[in-house]
Design a protein around this motif. Structure first.
Motif, PDB file in Angstrom:
ATOM      1  N   VAL A  38       0.920  -1.440  -0.627  1.00 51.27           N
ATOM      2  CA  VAL A  38      -0.250   0.248   0.013  1.00 51.27           C
ATOM      3  C   VAL A  38       1.307   1.418   0.049  1.00 51.27           C
ATOM      4  O   VAL A  38       2.082   1.264   0.794  1.00 51.27           O
ATOM      5  CB  VAL A  38      -0.767  -0.150   1.150  1.00 51.27           C
ATOM      6  N   ALA A  39       0.680   2.139  -0.750  1.00 55.00           N
ATOM      7  CA  ALA A  39       1.321   3.280  -0.755  1.00 55.00           C
ATOM      8  C   ALA A  39       0.568   4.782  -0.051  1.00 55.00           C
ATOM      9  O   ALA A  39      -0.516   4.622  -0.423  1.00 55.00           O
ATOM     10  CB  ALA A  39       1.477   3.491  -1.857  1.00 55.00           C
ATOM     11  N   LEU A  40       0.431   4.939   0.939  1.00 58.84           N
ATOM     12  CA  LEU A  40      -0.332   6.612   1.020  1.00 58.84           C
ATOM     13  C   LEU A  40       0.809   7.770   0.535  1.00 58.84           C
ATOM     14  O   LEU A  40       1.737   8.297   0.456  1.00 58.84           O
ATOM     15  CB  LEU A  40       0.344   6.719   2.759  1.00 58.84           C
ATOM     16  N   VAL A  41      -0.280   8.981   0.030  1.00 53.23           N
ATOM     17  CA  VAL A  41       0.516   9.191  -1.089  1.00 53.23           C
ATOM     18  C   VAL A  41      -0.852  10.700   0.097  1.00 53.23           C
ATOM     19  O   VAL A  41      -1.677  10.365   0.689  1.00 53.23           O
ATOM     20  CB  VAL A  41      -0.252   9.519  -2.216  1.00 53.23           C
ATOM     21  N   GLY A  42      -0.377  11.629  -0.154  1.00 51.21           N
ATOM     22  CA  GLY A  42      -0.768  13.040   0.757  1.00 51.21           C
ATOM     23  C   GLY A  42       0.445  14.142   1.311  1.00 51.21           C
ATOM     24  O   GLY A  42       1.380  13.918   0.864  1.00 51.21           O
ATOM     25  N   PRO A  43      -0.453  15.279   0.733  1.00 50.82           N
ATOM     26  CA  PRO A  43       0.514  16.525   1.104  1.00 50.82           C
ATOM     27  C   PRO A  43       1.093  16.736   2.098  1.00 50.82           C
ATOM     28  O   PRO A  43       1.074  15.138   3.292  1.00 50.82           O
ATOM     29  CB  PRO A  43       0.009  17.737   1.229  1.00 50.82           C
ATOM     30  N   SER A  44       2.555  17.382   2.367  1.00 50.24           N
ATOM     31  CA  SER A  44       3.172  17.367   4.341  1.00 50.24           C
ATOM     32  C   SER A  44       1.763  17.440   4.789  1.00 50.24           C
ATOM     33  O   SER A  44       0.988  18.478   4.591  1.00 50.24           O
ATOM     34  CB  SER A  44       3.868  18.066   4.192  1.00 50.24           C
ATOM     35  N   GLY A  45       1.727  17.133   6.114  1.00 50.57           N
ATOM     36  CA  GLY A  45       0.647  17.005   7.605  1.00 50.57           C
ATOM     37  C   GLY A  45      -0.846  16.442   7.305  1.00 50.57           C
ATOM     38  O   GLY A  45      -1.628  16.789   8.102  1.00 50.57           O
ATOM     39  N   SER A  46      -0.853  16.014   5.991  1.00 47.91           N
ATOM     40  CA  SER A  46      -1.843  15.324   5.857  1.00 47.91           C
ATOM     41  C   SER A  46      -2.229  14.065   6.855  1.00 47.91           C
ATOM     42  O   SER A  46      -3.225  13.536   6.604  1.00 47.91           O
ATOM     43  CB  SER A  46      -1.770  14.749   4.321  1.00 47.91           C
ATOM     44  N   GLY A  47      -1.003  13.838   7.644  1.00 46.45           N
ATOM     45  CA  GLY A  47      -1.508  12.349   8.764  1.00 46.45           C
ATOM     46  C   GLY A  47      -0.427  11.192   7.665  1.00 46.45           C
ATOM     47  O   GLY A  47      -0.114   9.755   8.831  1.00 46.45           O
ATOM     48  N   LYS A  48       0.255  11.222   7.552  1.00 43.67           N
ATOM     49  CA  LYS A  48       1.277  10.123   6.741  1.00 43.67           C
ATOM     50  C   LYS A  48       1.653   9.226   7.774  1.00 43.67           C
ATOM     51  O   LYS A  48       1.656   8.190   8.366  1.00 43.67           O
ATOM     52  CB  LYS A  48       0.980   9.950   5.336  1.00 43.67           C
ATOM     53  N   THR A  49       2.685  10.650   8.476  1.00 41.43           N
ATOM     54  CA  THR A  49       3.867   9.473   9.172  1.00 41.43           C
ATOM     55  C   THR A  49       3.195   9.330  10.603  1.00 41.43           C
ATOM     56  O   THR A  49       3.361   8.718  10.539  1.00 41.43           O
ATOM     57  CB  THR A  49       4.467  11.130  10.039  1.00 41.43           C
ATOM     58  N   THR A  50       2.066   9.800  10.911  1.00 39.19           N
ATOM     59  CA  THR A  50       0.894   9.488  12.100  1.00 39.19           C
ATOM     60  C   THR A  50       0.643   8.045  12.218  1.00 39.19           C
ATOM     61  O   THR A  50       0.373   7.834  13.025  1.00 39.19           O
ATOM     62  CB  THR A  50      -0.250  10.651  12.333  1.00 39.19           C
ATOM     63  N   LEU A  51      -0.089   8.028  10.596  1.00 42.36           N
ATOM     64  CA  LEU A  51      -0.688   6.938  10.587  1.00 42.36           C
ATOM     65  C   LEU A  51       0.834   5.689  10.802  1.00 42.36           C
ATOM     66  O   LEU A  51       0.429   4.510  11.210  1.00 42.36           O
ATOM     67  CB  LEU A  51      -1.533   6.866   8.983  1.00 42.36           C
ATOM     68  N   LEU A  52       1.991   5.669  10.236  1.00 42.44           N
ATOM     69  CA  LEU A  52       2.257   5.313   9.942  1.00 42.44           C
ATOM     70  C   LEU A  52       3.150   4.542  11.549  1.00 42.44           C
ATOM     71  O   LEU A  52       2.861   3.285  12.217  1.00 42.44           O
ATOM     72  CB  LEU A  52       3.754   5.252   9.507  1.00 42.44           C
ATOM     73  N   ARG A  53       2.893   6.197  12.211  1.00 39.81           N
ATOM     74  CA  ARG A  53       3.445   5.453  13.655  1.00 39.81           C
ATOM     75  C   ARG A  53       2.154   4.920  14.637  1.00 39.81           C
ATOM     76  O   ARG A  53       3.055   4.175  15.746  1.00 39.81           O
ATOM     77  CB  ARG A  53       3.919   7.145  14.408  1.00 39.81           C
ATOM     78  N   LEU A  54       0.806   4.979  14.354  1.00 43.48           N
ATOM     79  CA  LEU A  54       0.142   4.099  14.601  1.00 43.48           C
ATOM     80  C   LEU A  54       0.324   2.791  14.580  1.00 43.48           C
ATOM     81  O   LEU A  54      -0.099   1.967  15.138  1.00 43.48           O
ATOM     82  CB  LEU A  54      -1.491   4.960  14.070  1.00 43.48           C
ATOM     83  N   LEU A  55       0.666   2.499  12.941  1.00 47.77           N
ATOM     84  CA  LEU A  55       0.510   1.006  12.864  1.00 47.77           C
ATOM     85  C   LEU A  55       1.414   0.173  13.933  1.00 47.77           C
ATOM     86  O   LEU A  55       1.390  -0.976  13.977  1.00 47.77           O
ATOM     87  CB  LEU A  55       1.074   1.035  11.158  1.00 47.77           C
ATOM     88  N   ASN A  56       2.657   0.883  13.528  1.00 47.97           N
ATOM     89  CA  ASN A  56       3.535  -0.159  14.535  1.00 47.97           C
ATOM     90  C   ASN A  56       3.770   0.430  16.171  1.00 47.97           C
ATOM     91  O   ASN A  56       4.200   0.488  16.875  1.00 47.97           O
ATOM     92  CB  ASN A  56       5.023   0.481  13.735  1.00 47.97           C
ATOM     93  N   ALA A  57       2.599   1.117  16.536  1.00 49.77           N
ATOM     94  CA  ALA A  57       2.215   1.173  17.922  1.00 49.77           C
ATOM     95  C   ALA A  57       3.164   2.469  18.697  1.00 49.77           C
ATOM     96  O   ALA A  57       3.331   2.339  20.000  1.00 49.77           O
ATOM     97  CB  ALA A  57       2.681  -0.313  18.810  1.00 49.77           C
ATOM     98  N   SER A  58       3.451   3.241  17.805  1.00 44.16           N
ATOM     99  CA  SER A  58       4.846   3.941  18.541  1.00 44.16           C
ATOM    100  C   SER A  58       4.270   5.512  19.300  1.00 44.16           C
ATOM    101  O   SER A  58       3.994   6.547  20.186  1.00 44.16           O
ATOM    102  CB  SER A  58       5.284   4.616  17.677  1.00 44.16           C
TER     103      SER A  58
END
Lengths: 262, 289
Positions: A38-58
């Motif tokens: 799966v590729a996550l696309v979207g502008p800076s600040g759209s929540g991509k990094t937070t979503l990744l941090r959510l997936l690995n329980a950070s």
């Protein structure tokens, strides 16, 4: 959305993450099956990094639920032994790679196993990796194309080579899922292509779930069967690469009136 | 609107604005100046105090003349027969100085290193960066540093009698405190990207502190430890004033007997010692960082 089934890698049910006043993820519903790319696309600040941090329980959602590799995230994830073990099942290639520059490549690679090791075992593996660890690190470096760099100091490697070290470190975890945060933002276009094709083919060969955030829409379309567009912490679209609605990408990056005046 | 056009009315008003407006820098400088003047007045200091009196002047001249003629042998008329050769005594004083400094520094490293780790904020769990263990450690460090090694030595002298071990411990206490403080600050400020990358795949904070943060600052830590060793050599010489047979002890003996040529020999020995240490640490540092 119903509960996670056995073939689900990640399931989000109305998950929201808030940093102070800022709502980073807004009641997200998402289901990613095992082995999916799966590729996550979207502008800076759209929540991509937070979503990744959510997936690995950070990070832990303030509301809603997240099921990650069959584990329901709870508030103490990450700090308990069970939390650490869970995190060690998910490989991560951070945007800034997170390598220790003045250690050797092999020392950075064996660090992938810290999550399953005690303190003394971790110290021993960094100071004096044993034969098995050496062979495993060598094999993985060979897979990412730089076996000859095993004993080099990491900061003597080029940007693209360091990226491969970070990939090898993630593979050293023998992960069930791989997360990569903007792995191509710091390298030139040719390297970007290399990295994305390397990661997608590795994930495919190993049958590992791969979630990668990407700015480059062409790469996303070419290498990923499924694309998720994020905007302001919400899913703007979620569809097979070929079926992304006309103009959806452009709309994702279009600045809202609010942002322009901001 | 052109980029290099005439500045708008609002901007041109601001062009003449002082760069230091509202800055606290000038108040700090003014306060330092005022404190200087006040302390001179209170202490009754005047530049005339720097000019020695009649007898003092002669002594000063003798002292500085001796600088170009450091002694190679005893200057006194009568020397006990069993006394070692003068240069042999200088040599043994140098060895004693290094020995005390090395012993003190060794203890300081053994104690200061773990204290520094406990005083580092990354040791505490996130969200509680000033955990109890850290606060207790920092208080301990502050107490150790707040008393000078000479005073520790005087206290121990009264309690245990002054042996070389006691002097080494006296030296080690403030040194361990300083090492721990600086070491903790280096770890606090170390790049966090490797640590956070490893923590998000399950590494513990102690693991990342020792294996992802420490390697990033190890060069600085070693360089600082060497600098402190240099300081320890000087301190070790000074502890000789209390009776430990380091350079300071013999320096004081010769000074009391007004044997300035001997004094200069000891001073040059100390200088050479510090310079050699500096060269050595520089070559080690360049290989480490």
């Amino acid at each position: 959305m119903d509960n996670a089934s056995e073939t689900d890698a990640f399931v989000l049910n109305g998950a929201s993450v808030r940093y102070g006043e800022h709502l980073a993820l807004d009641t997200l519903n998402l289901r990613i099956t095992e082995g999916e790319r799966v590729a996550l696309v979207g502008p800076s600040g759209s929540g991509k990094t937070t979503l990744l941090r959510l997936l690995n329980a950070s990070v832990i959602p303030q509301s809603g639920t997240v099921n990650s590799l069959g584990v329901a995230l709870s508030a103490d994830a990450g700090s308990t032994a069970a939390g650490r073990r869970h995190q060690s099942r998910i490989g991560l290639i951070p945007q800034d790679l997170g390598l220790v520059p003045n250690l050797r490549v092999i020392q950075n690679v064996v660090a992938g196993k810290f999550g399953t090791q005690g303190l003394l075992a971790a110290i021993r593996s960094v100071i004096s990796p044993n034969q098995r660890e050496r062979e495993k690190a060598y094999t993985l470096l060979a897979r990412v194309g730089i076996p000859e760099k095993l004993f080099e100091r990491t900061d003597t490697l080029s940007g693209g080579q360091q990226q491969r070290v970070a990939v090898a470190r993630a593979l050293y975890q023998q992960p069930e899922a791989l997360l990569a945060d903007e792995p191509v933002s710091s390298v030139d276009p040719a390297r970007a292509l290399d990295t994305v094709s390397l990661l997608t083919s590795l994930a495919e060969e190993e049958g590992v779930t791969l979630v990668m955030s990407l700015h480059n829409l062409d790469l996303a379309r070419e290498y990923f069967p499924r694309l998720i567009g994020l905007r302001s912490g919400q899913v703007a679209f979620d569809s097979p690469a070929a079926e992304v609605p006309e103009g959806a990408f452009e709309k994702l990056y279009e600045l809202s009136e609010e942002e322009l005046l901001g | 609107m052109s980029l290099l056009g005439a500045p708008s009315h609002q901007n041109s008003d601001q062009l003449g604005r002082s760069l230091w407006q509202g800055s606290s820098v000038r108040w700090i400088l003014l306060s330092i100046g005022a404190a200087l003047v006040v302390s001179f007045l209170v202490l009754g200091l005047s530049p005339r105090d720097l000019v020695p009196g009649e007898g003092g002047l002669q002594l000063t001249q003798r002292f500085f003349k001796a600088a170009i003629q450091p002694a190679t042998d005893y200057q006194a008329d009568t020397v006990p027969e069993d006394a070692p050769s003068f240069l042999g005594q200088v040599g043994s004083a140098v060895v004693a100085t290094i020995r005390l400094a090395a012993a003190g520094m060794g203890i300081a490293l053994l104690v200061g290193f773990p204290l520094g780790i406990f005083a580092c904020r990354h040791r505490c769990s996130p969200g509680s960066e000033n955990c109890l263990l850290r606060r207790v450690t920092r208080l301990t460090i502050a107490l150790m540093r707040s008393v000078h090694e000479l005073i520790w030595a005087v206290i121990f002298l009264a309690a245990f009698g002054l042996t070389e071990l006691v002097a080494a411990v006296a030296l080690a206490i403030p040194y361990a405190g300083t090492l721990a403080k600086i070491f903790a600050e280096m770890l606090d400020e170390s790049p966090s990207s490797p640590a956070s990358a490893l923590e998000s795949v399950g590494a513990s904070r102690t693991q990342t502190l020792l294996l992802a943060r420490l390697p990033g600052v190890i060069g600085e830590v070693v360089a600082y430890a060497f600098y402190r060793f240099e300081c320890a050599v000087r301190s070790s010489a000074v502890l000789g004033f209390l009776g430990i047979p380091t350079l300071g002890y013999f320096l004081k003996l010769s000074f009391d007997e007004l044997q300035f040529n001997e004094v200069w020999t000891y001073l040059y020995a100390l200088l050479a010692l510090v310079i050699i240490l500096d060269l050595w640490s520089r070559s080690l540092r360049s290989r480490l960082v």
